[in-house]
Scaffold this active site. Structure first.
Site, mmCIF file in Angstrom:
data_model
loop_
_atom_site.group_PDB
_atom_site.id
_atom_site.type_symbol
_atom_site.label_atom_id
_atom_site.label_comp_id
_atom_site.label_asym_id
_atom_site.label_seq_id
_atom_site.Cartn_x
_atom_site.Cartn_y
_atom_site.Cartn_z
ATOM 1 C CD GLU A 53 -5.530 -3.458 -4.824
ATOM 2 O OE1 GLU A 53 -5.596 -2.298 -4.226
ATOM 3 O OE2 GLU A 53 -4.687 -4.535 -4.899
ATOM 4 C CG HIS B 201 -5.454 -2.060 -0.807
ATOM 5 N ND1 HIS B 201 -4.809 -1.706 -1.704
ATOM 6 C CD2 HIS B 201 -5.007 -1.607 0.551
ATOM 7 C CE1 HIS B 201 -3.806 -0.693 -1.309
ATOM 8 N NE2 HIS B 201 -3.773 -0.904 0.016
ATOM 9 C CB SER C 125 -1.061 0.043 1.000
ATOM 10 O OG SER C 125 -1.866 0.945 1.063
#
Length: 297
Positions: A238, A268, A143
C-alpha cells in the site's frame, strides 16, 4: 505469495479506482465493503448510542464484560460505518475475548475537521461515564479510524481525561502532507491510493483553514509523549505504508511503547478480509494477542 482469498481486497480497490477514471463504471457501494469479511460465529450485536450518535456493541460469547475495545471505522471521512465494519471488529473482539464498542462520527460534507474528532471524543467520554476504567479500554481503528485513534487520545489528554491502555492501528492514515516515499515505491502495487487521491481526501477533510502541519490535525507534528502502547499494522503493497512507518518512528522517539508490522503483499486495510484471507486472520490474532495483556486479560 499472497493468498487467493486476499485478492478480494485488491479487486475492491481496483474497482474503486476504475469508478474514478472510467465514465459509467459503477463504484462499489459502501455497504458491500463489509462483504469482504466473513461473519464471525458466536458474536452478538446490540445497537446503542454513544455520545449522542449511533453505536453498536459486539459481544462475543464468554467475553470479558469489564474490558472494551472502542472501535473506529475508516472510510476516508466520506464512507464506512459501524455496519460496514461490524464483522471485522467482531473478529477482533472475539479473538481478544472482550466486548467491542463501535462508534460513529459525522462524515463529509458535515464532518469537516475537527467534527469527527469531537464526536469520537464524546463517545469515549460516554464510555468512561459508564464506569469502564480507562486502563481497561483500548482504541482500535483502520485507515482514518487509526488517525482518530491517535488524535482522540491527544484531545483527551488536553481535556484532562484518562488515556486508554493501548491502541490498535490498521493502515493508519496520519501523514496529512502525503510525504511518504511509499507513494512512489508502491505506486504500481497499490491500485487506488495514489498521492493525488489521498491529497484530495485530506484537502476535503481539512478545508482551507487548517494547515496540514497543525499538530491537532497531523499526529506526526504532535507531542505523543505519555500515550499508551501502540500496535501499528500496514500492508507492504500500500502507498500509505510510510504513514505507518513515520508514525512508529515519531512515537518511538517520544518514548511510546510501539510495535510496527508491515505485512508483505497486502493492501490498505487488508484486515477487512478477516474470516476469509489467512493474512487477515493472522493479523487479527496478532492484534488480539498483543492487546490482551495490556487490558489485563
Amino acid at each position: 505469495m499472497p493468498s487467493k482469498q486476499s485478492a478480494a481486497v485488491r479487486r475492491r480497490w481496483e474497482a474503486s479506482r476504475l469508478a474514478m477514471v472510467q465514465p459509467g463504471f459503477d463504484a462499489p457501494d459502501d455497504e458491500s465493503w463489509g462483504d469482504l469479511t466473513a461473519e464471525p460465529r458466536a458474536v452478538d450485536y446490540l445497537e446503542s448510542e454513544a455520545g449522542g450518535l449511533p453505536a453498536m456493541w459486539a459481544v462475543p460469547k464468554r467475553a470479558s464484560t469489564d474490558r472494551v475495545l472502542m472501535c473506529i471505522h475508516g472510510g476516508g471521512f466520506q464512507g464506512g460505518s459501524i455496519y460496514t465494519h461490524r464483522k471485522m471488529f467482531g473478529h477482533l473482539a472475539k479473538a481478544a475475548g472482550t466486548r467491542a464498542l463501535l462508534v460513529s462520527y459525522r462524515l463529509l460534507p458535515e464532518g469537516v475537521f475537527p467534527a469527527p474528532e469531537d464526536d469520537v471524543t464524546n463517545a469515549y467520554r460516554w464510555l468512561l461515564d459508564q464506569g469502564i476504567s480507562a486502563d481497561r479500554i483500548a482504541f482500535a481503528g483502520d485507515s482514518v479510524g487509526g488517525w482518530l485513534a491517535v488524535t482522540v487520545q491527544l484531545r483527551a489528554r488536553e481535556l484532562g481525561l484518562p488515556l486508554p491502555a493501548a491502541a490498535l492501528l490498521m493502515s493508519p492514515c496520519v501523514d496529512m502532507e502525503t510525504t511518504g516515499r511509499s507513494y512512489e515505491t508502491n505506486r504500481d502495487s497499490d491500485p487506488f491510493f495514489k498521492r493525488d487521491v489521498v491529497r484530495g481526501i485530506i484537502r476535503g477533510f481539512l478545508g482551507e483553514d487548517t494547515d496540514a502541519r497543525d499538530p491537532r490535525a497531523n499526529p506526526l507534528y504532535a507531542d505523543l509523549s505519555g500515550l499508551g502502547p501502540l500496535y501499528i499494522q500496514a500492508g507492504g503493497d500500500e502507498t500509505l505504508a510510510d504513514d505507518a512507518r513515520l508514525l512508529y518512528e515519531h512515537a518511538a522517539k517520544a518514548g511510546v511503547d510501539a510495535r510496527l508490522d508491515i505485512v508483505p503483499d497486502m493492501l490498505h486495510t487488508f484486515q477487512m478480509a478477516a474470516g476469509r484471507a489467512p493474512e487477515a486472520d493472522d493479523a487479527i490474532r496478532e492484534l488480539a494477542g498483543w492487546v490482551r495483556p495490556r487490558l489485563g486479560l
